[in-house]
Design a protein around this motif. Structure first.
Motif, PDB file in Angstrom:
ATOM      1  N   ASP A  58      21.248   9.472  61.330  1.00 21.46           N
ATOM      2  CA  ASP A  58      22.692   9.222  61.439  1.00 21.46           C
ATOM      3  C   ASP A  58      23.359   9.197  60.067  1.00 21.46           C
ATOM      4  N   VAL A  59      24.643   9.553  60.055  1.00 22.45           N
ATOM      5  CA  VAL A  59      25.471   9.461  58.848  1.00 22.45           C
ATOM      6  C   VAL A  59      26.612   8.493  59.149  1.00 22.45           C
ATOM      7  N   SER A  60      26.816   7.532  58.270  1.00 20.48           N
ATOM      8  CA  SER A  60      27.844   6.513  58.498  1.00 20.48           C
ATOM      9  C   SER A  60      29.222   7.007  58.085  1.00 20.48           C
ATOM     10  N   GLU A  61      30.234   6.392  58.652  1.00 17.27           N
ATOM     11  CA  GLU A  61      31.580   6.589  58.138  1.00 17.27           C
ATOM     12  C   GLU A  61      31.671   5.903  56.772  1.00 17.27           C
ATOM     13  N   PRO A  62      32.623   6.302  55.929  1.00 19.17           N
ATOM     14  CA  PRO A  62      32.761   5.659  54.616  1.00 19.17           C
ATOM     15  C   PRO A  62      33.038   4.163  54.765  1.00 19.17           C
ATOM     16  N   PHE A  63      32.409   3.366  53.888  1.00 19.80           N
ATOM     17  CA  PHE A  63      32.660   1.926  53.900  1.00 19.80           C
ATOM     18  C   PHE A  63      32.598   1.390  52.471  1.00 19.80           C
ATOM     19  N   TRP A  64      33.286   0.272  52.269  1.00 20.31           N
ATOM     20  CA  TRP A  64      33.360  -0.337  50.938  1.00 20.31           C
ATOM     21  C   TRP A  64      32.212  -1.308  50.708  1.00 20.31           C
ATOM     22  N   SER A  65      31.714  -1.326  49.476  1.00 21.16           N
ATOM     23  CA  SER A  65      30.852  -2.404  48.997  1.00 21.16           C
ATOM     24  C   SER A  65      31.550  -2.971  47.764  1.00 21.16           C
ATOM     25  N   GLY A  66      30.886  -3.856  47.054  1.00 23.23           N
ATOM     26  CA  GLY A  66      31.500  -4.412  45.858  1.00 23.23           C
ATOM     27  C   GLY A  66      31.668  -3.400  44.741  1.00 23.23           C
ATOM     28  N   ASN A  67      30.950  -2.276  44.818  1.00 21.54           N
ATOM     29  CA  ASN A  67      30.975  -1.283  43.747  1.00 21.54           C
ATOM     30  C   ASN A  67      31.884  -0.091  44.020  1.00 21.54           C
ATOM     31  N   GLY A  68      32.106   0.206  45.297  1.00 18.14           N
ATOM     32  CA  GLY A  68      32.906   1.374  45.640  1.00 18.14           C
ATOM     33  C   GLY A  68      32.710   1.744  47.096  1.00 18.14           C
ATOM     34  N   ILE A  69      32.918   3.020  47.411  1.00 16.88           N
ATOM     35  CA  ILE A  69      32.779   3.498  48.790  1.00 16.88           C
ATOM     36  C   ILE A  69      31.491   4.303  48.932  1.00 16.88           C
ATOM     37  N   HIS A  70      30.801   4.079  50.053  1.00 18.27           N
ATOM     38  CA  HIS A  70      29.552   4.775  50.336  1.00 18.27           C
ATOM     39  C   HIS A  70      29.651   5.523  51.663  1.00 18.27           C
ATOM     40  N   ILE A  71      28.978   6.670  51.711  1.00 20.41           N
ATOM     41  CA  ILE A  71      28.671   7.341  52.976  1.00 20.41           C
ATOM     42  C   ILE A  71      27.151   7.360  53.040  1.00 20.41           C
ATOM     43  N   LEU A  72      26.580   6.684  54.027  1.00 23.14           N
ATOM     44  CA  LEU A  72      25.126   6.547  54.113  1.00 23.14           C
ATOM     45  C   LEU A  72      24.515   7.530  55.100  1.00 23.14           C
ATOM     46  N   ARG A  73      23.323   7.996  54.769  1.00 24.99           N
ATOM     47  CA  ARG A  73      22.484   8.675  55.757  1.00 24.99           C
ATOM     48  C   ARG A  73      21.203   7.869  55.893  1.00 24.99           C
ATOM     49  N   LEU A  74      20.877   7.494  57.128  1.00 24.89           N
ATOM     50  CA  LEU A  74      19.626   6.784  57.382  1.00 24.89           C
ATOM     51  C   LEU A  74      18.534   7.822  57.600  1.00 24.89           C
ATOM     52  N   ASN A  75      17.688   7.995  56.596  1.00 22.56           N
ATOM     53  CA  ASN A  75      16.603   8.969  56.708  1.00 22.56           C
ATOM     54  C   ASN A  75      15.493   8.455  57.616  1.00 22.56           C
ATOM     55  N   GLU A  76      15.168   7.162  57.438  1.00 23.12           N
ATOM     56  CA  GLU A  76      14.092   6.595  58.254  1.00 23.12           C
ATOM     57  C   GLU A  76      14.115   5.073  58.178  1.00 23.12           C
ATOM     58  N   ARG A  77      13.944   4.454  59.317  1.00 27.83           N
ATOM     59  CA  ARG A  77      13.778   3.001  59.380  1.00 27.83           C
ATOM     60  C   ARG A  77      12.291   2.711  59.220  1.00 27.83           C
ATOM     61  N   LYS A  78      11.940   1.819  58.295  1.00 32.83           N
ATOM     62  CA  LYS A  78      10.534   1.586  57.959  1.00 32.83           C
ATOM     63  C   LYS A  78      10.033   0.236  58.469  1.00 32.83           C
ATOM     64  N   GLU A  79       8.880   0.285  59.108  1.00 32.18           N
ATOM     65  CA  GLU A  79       8.149  -0.927  59.468  1.00 32.18           C
ATOM     66  C   GLU A  79       6.681  -0.641  59.167  1.00 32.18           C
ATOM     67  N   PHE A  80       6.154  -1.304  58.174  1.00 32.41           N
ATOM     68  CA  PHE A  80       4.807  -0.976  57.715  1.00 32.41           C
ATOM     69  C   PHE A  80       3.739  -1.660  58.557  1.00 32.41           C
ATOM     70  N   LYS A  81       2.759  -0.849  58.937  1.00 31.42           N
ATOM     71  CA  LYS A  81       1.724  -1.343  59.838  1.00 31.42           C
ATOM     72  C   LYS A  81       0.421  -1.673  59.115  1.00 31.42           C
ATOM     73  N   ASN A  82       0.265  -1.193  57.882  1.00 32.62           N
ATOM     74  CA  ASN A  82      -0.963  -1.495  57.149  1.00 32.62           C
ATOM     75  C   ASN A  82      -0.678  -1.545  55.651  1.00 32.62           C
ATOM     76  N   PRO A  83      -1.565  -2.158  54.857  1.00 36.69           N
ATOM     77  CA  PRO A  83      -1.341  -2.331  53.413  1.00 36.69           C
ATOM     78  C   PRO A  83      -1.158  -1.020  52.655  1.00 36.69           C
ATOM     79  N   GLN A  84      -1.863   0.042  53.071  1.00 33.46           N
ATOM     80  CA  GLN A  84      -1.757   1.310  52.349  1.00 33.46           C
ATOM     81  C   GLN A  84      -0.360   1.906  52.478  1.00 33.46           C
ATOM     82  N   GLU A  85       0.235   1.801  53.667  1.00 33.88           N
ATOM     83  CA  GLU A  85       1.607   2.281  53.853  1.00 33.88           C
ATOM     84  C   GLU A  85       2.558   1.529  52.932  1.00 33.88           C
ATOM     85  N   LEU A  86       2.345   0.224  52.832  1.00 32.73           N
ATOM     86  CA  LEU A  86       3.195  -0.601  51.981  1.00 32.73           C
ATOM     87  C   LEU A  86       3.041  -0.197  50.516  1.00 32.73           C
TER      88      LEU A  86
END
Length: 212
Positions: A150-178
């Motif tokens: 997904d790509v987000s609509e523009p939004f403000w943070s303390g530094n400026g405006i961002h348009i985000l793309r979520l490449n991948e949500r991460k949940e690590f299942k083992n120490p090597q992945e981490l």
């Protein structure tokens, strides 16, 4: 360019019309792509290829940041960033225009390289993996509603405006992945530092040459 047309199922005429709306001829667009590829290759050779994270650095980071083993959830993200300016509405309008270009089929990484006002622009806007505990509330609020890709609509943070793309949500299942995620984070951090140093060196050498 054939890859772009194939990816977005565009005929030659549709492609010409699309780049025409951006103010380019075919020849100008080819040159722009060639310039972007050349710059990426130079950065790859001069900066990225020289970045190495040793096992000792990795082990030291994990030893000094034991909480990361418990706080391993996070996101791999990219962004297009626009700095604050006196004219807030102008920045918002610019960000929305770029967002619409992306939603209309524009390549996110290419767009970030061309428009983003952040050091990550040279890597296509990639910020790599960031754990939840390192993110601001503004980022988490937006990302909580997004799915991978997904790509987000523009939004403000303390530094400026961002348009985000979520490449991948991460949940690590083992120490090597981490460990590999931490290695990538350290490489991303080192890349930004080395890239800024490289650019500074280029400017200093250019200044000396001009004076001479």
């Amino acid at each position: 360019m054939e890859g772009i047309k194939k990816k977005y199922s565009m005929t030659e005429e549709m492609f010409k019309n699309a780049i025409g709306k951006e103010g380019f001829t075919i020849a100008e667009y080819k040159k722009k792509l060639a310039d972007q590829i050349a710059i990426s290759r130079i950065v790859e050779h001069e900066v990225k290829s020289k970045i190495l994270i040793t096992d000792n650095e990795l082990d030291q980071y994990l030893s000094e940041n034991k909480e990361i083993r418990k706080e391993s959830d996070g996101f791999n993200i990219s962004h297009v960033f626009f700095r604050k300016a006196d004219n807030r509405q102008q920045v918002e309008a610019k960000a929305m225009d770029i967002y619409k270009k992306i939603k209309a089929g524009g390549n996110f990484s290419d767009t970030a390289r061309q428009y983003s006002e952040d050091a990550s622009a040279q890597s296509g806007g990639s910020l790599g993996f960031i754990k939840k505990s390192d993110m601001s509330k503004e980022f988490l609020d937006v990302l909580s509603k997004m799915k991978d890709g997904d790509v987000s609509e523009p939004f403000w943070s303390g530094n400026g405006i961002h348009i985000l793309r979520l490449n991948e949500r991460k949940e690590f299942k083992n120490p090597q992945e981490l460990k590999e995620a931490v290695r990538q984070k350290l490489m991303d951090d080192k890349f930004i530092k080395e890239y800024r140093s490289w650019i500074k060196g280029l400017r200093e050498r250019a200044y000396v040459e001009i004076k001479l």
